[in-house]
Design a protein around this motif. Structure first.
Motif, short mmCIF file in Angstrom:
data_model
loop_
_atom_site.label_atom_id
_atom_site.label_comp_id
_atom_site.label_asym_id
_atom_site.label_seq_id
_atom_site.Cartn_x
_atom_site.Cartn_y
_atom_site.Cartn_z
N VAL A 242 -9.97 -8.03 -9.73
CA VAL A 242 -9.35 -6.71 -9.87
C VAL A 242 -9.74 -5.82 -8.70
CG1 VAL A 242 -9.15 -4.65 -11.30
CG2 VAL A 242 -9.27 -6.90 -12.38
N GLY A 243 -11.02 -5.92 -8.28
CA GLY A 243 -11.49 -5.10 -7.16
C GLY A 243 -10.75 -5.40 -5.87
N VAL A 244 -10.52 -6.69 -5.60
CA VAL A 244 -9.78 -7.08 -4.39
C VAL A 244 -8.36 -6.52 -4.44
CG1 VAL A 244 -8.74 -9.06 -3.20
CG2 VAL A 244 -11.15 -9.14 -3.91
N PHE A 245 -7.70 -6.67 -5.60
CA PHE A 245 -6.35 -6.11 -5.71
C PHE A 245 -6.36 -4.60 -5.55
CE2 PHE A 245 -3.20 -4.05 -8.46
CZ PHE A 245 -2.02 -4.50 -7.87
N ASN A 246 -7.36 -3.93 -6.14
CA ASN A 246 -7.40 -2.47 -6.09
C ASN A 246 -7.62 -1.94 -4.68
OD1 ASN A 246 -7.41 0.14 -7.40
ND2 ASN A 246 -9.61 0.19 -6.97
N ILE A 247 -8.37 -2.68 -3.86
CA ILE A 247 -8.54 -2.27 -2.46
C ILE A 247 -7.19 -2.18 -1.79
CG2 ILE A 247 -9.46 -2.92 -0.20
CD1 ILE A 247 -11.73 -4.35 -1.65
N GLY A 248 -6.40 -3.26 -1.91
CA GLY A 248 -5.08 -3.26 -1.30
C GLY A 248 -4.14 -2.26 -1.94
N PHE A 249 -4.25 -2.11 -3.26
CA PHE A 249 -3.40 -1.16 -3.99
C PHE A 249 -3.63 0.26 -3.48
CE2 PHE A 249 -2.71 1.84 -7.46
CZ PHE A 249 -1.45 1.47 -7.93
N GLN A 250 -4.90 0.67 -3.38
CA GLN A 250 -5.22 2.02 -2.91
C GLN A 250 -4.83 2.23 -1.45
OE1 GLN A 250 -6.25 4.44 -4.87
NE2 GLN A 250 -6.50 3.13 -6.67
N ARG A 251 -5.00 1.20 -0.65
CA ARG A 251 -4.66 1.31 0.78
C ARG A 251 -3.16 1.45 0.97
NH1 ARG A 251 -6.83 0.32 5.77
NH2 ARG A 251 -5.47 -0.68 7.31
N LEU A 252 -2.38 0.60 0.30
CA LEU A 252 -0.92 0.68 0.43
C LEU A 252 -0.39 1.99 -0.14
CD1 LEU A 252 0.04 -2.99 -0.54
CD2 LEU A 252 0.03 -1.97 1.75
N LEU A 253 -1.00 2.44 -1.24
CA LEU A 253 -0.59 3.71 -1.83
C LEU A 253 -0.82 4.85 -0.86
CD1 LEU A 253 0.51 4.40 -4.69
CD2 LEU A 253 -1.80 5.14 -5.28
N ALA A 254 -1.96 4.83 -0.16
CA ALA A 254 -2.27 5.88 0.82
C ALA A 254 -1.33 5.83 2.02
CB ALA A 254 -3.72 5.72 1.29
N MET A 255 -0.82 4.64 2.32
CA MET A 255 0.10 4.49 3.45
C MET A 255 1.53 4.87 3.07
SD MET A 255 -1.38 0.82 4.83
CE MET A 255 -0.06 0.58 6.02
#
Length: 397
Positions: free
Chosen positions: A72-85
């Motif tokens: 979940v942590g790995v997915f959330n890193i990408g999730f938060q990054r893409l959301l910020a972009m």
């Protein structure tokens, strides 16, 4: 495959034994061999009860329990990054972005930590301890995804040498080594471990952690303020909020807790008492809140899902080396960990996350708690074993 690996180990073993060409590297061979198999020569004298579930198997069980919050942590890193972009966070791209950030952190942590472990094992001529199998994984999960790798390497060095090896190695350390690493980062490099710019791993983007938002207070109800920032209780429960890599998903942590309890590796006494301590302290602070927007008014169920409370309860406070060892001591130790976690989190604005400090503080007092518990038990047993003088007289007559 199992027989092939076992045969290979048996063929190369003479090279690492006394008189062999690689004698000095025996700790490295022993570490790999005992991780792969439970060897028949682990006891040498005295009475022993053999069991294939040794300390290495225990460490592997903890790592399996860490897998859900890692995924979940790995997915959330990408999730938060893409959301910020401003990009729609699809599953595949989010996982790829997460792995790009997480794998270097994990590799650096293990490379540095195990490097020091092997070095000390060779110098002291003893077995390579298995403790860092778990500690290294924990370190990678309790740091933000934007942590500079060189800082992580320095902190890991500090955690292994100062947090463990100077006490004699695994099993002798007073403090949890993974938390020593985080504490070093927190005090040596505060800008990289806390603040508004560390959780999303995207240059030029600022996003305060939920607990930092809570610490600021507000006029509106604190729950509404968090919701305006995209932090709902459900999001914090499943793990789609900014935070340290492995600490965001309470749901994933609960899966890990289930495995730890089923296998008997984790102490239910510490987990339950820490939960009770956190609930009691949060409830008291809620009663003291002057208005719904005050940080004291953060609801109890939010306390349990925000920050590292659930992660600390599952994997940090239950460390069998640095926690209390007696049954009663575990209840006292866990309860105080929960109380102090919420107390530091809310009442000290300089530390919006109090779990790390609370557990490290209680690590220091765990031996004292056990000492008084043992003394109390001894007094009770002596009192039961002592025959009153009148009873002695009746027996004599």
């Amino acid at each position: 495959m199992q027989q092939l690996l076992k045969g290979l180990l048996e063929r190369v073993e003479p090279l690492f034994e006394k008189g062999g060409k690689l004698e000095k590297m025996y700790p490295a061979y022993d570490a790999f061999a005992t991780l792969a198999f439970v060897l028949p020569n682990r006891t040498h004298a005295g009475a022993h009860i053999r069991d294939d579930f040794d300390s290495k198997r225990m460490m592997v069980t903890v790592i399996f329990a860490l897998i859900p919050c890692t995924l979940v942590g790995v997915f959330n890193i990408g999730f938060q990054r893409l959301l910020a972009m401003g990009v729609e966070p699809a599953f595949g791209p989010a996982v790829v972005q997460g792995l790009i950030r997480f794998l270097p952190i994990l590799i650096v942590t293990y490379a540095v930590g195990l490097g020091w472990e092997f070095l000390f094992a060779v110098i002291r001529r003893h077995e390579v301890s298995e403790g860092f199998l778990v500690s290294g994984f924990l370190v990678a999960l309790i740091v933000p995804p934007s942590i500079p790798l060189w800082q992580l390497a320095v902190a890991t060095t500090f955690g292994v040498i100062i947090g463990k090896e100077i006490f004699g190695g695994t099993g002798m350390n007073i403090f949890n080594p993974a938390l020593v690493v985080r504490a070093f980062l927190f005090f040596a490099y505060p800008a990289q471990i806390s603040g508004d710019r560390v959780w999303v791993a995207l240059d030029g983007y600022a996003s305060a952690s939920p607990l930092a938002i809570v610490a600021e207070g507000a006029e509106a109800p604190i729950v509404d303020v968090l919701a305006a920032q995209g932090v709902t209780w459900f999001n914090s429960f499943i793990g789609l909020i900014p935070g340290s890599i492995g600490e965001t998903s309470t749901l994933a942590i609960l899966l890990g807790i289930g495995l730890l309890l089923i296998t008997g590796v984790g102490s239910w006494r510490i987990m339950l008492s820490m939960l009770a301590g956190g609930v009691v302290m949060a409830g008291i602070l809620n009663l003291a809140a002057p208005h719904p927007g005050h940080f004291l008014a953060l609801p109890i169920h939010y306390h349990l899902t925000l920050g590292g409370f659930a992660f600390g309860l599952a994997y940090m406070a239950t460390d069998p080396v640095s926690a209390a060892a007696t049954d009663t001591g575990k209840l006292i130790y866990g309860f105080l960990c929960g109380v102090l976690s919420i107390l530091v989190r809310i009442l000290n604005p300089a530390f919006p996350e109090g779990v790390m400090l609370a557990i490290l503080f209680m690590n220091m007092f765990a031996p004292l708690i056990d000492h008084f518990v043992v003394r109390s038990n001894v007094k009770k047993r002596l009192a039961r074993a002592t025959v009153p003088a009148t009873a002695d007289a009746r027996v004599t007559e």
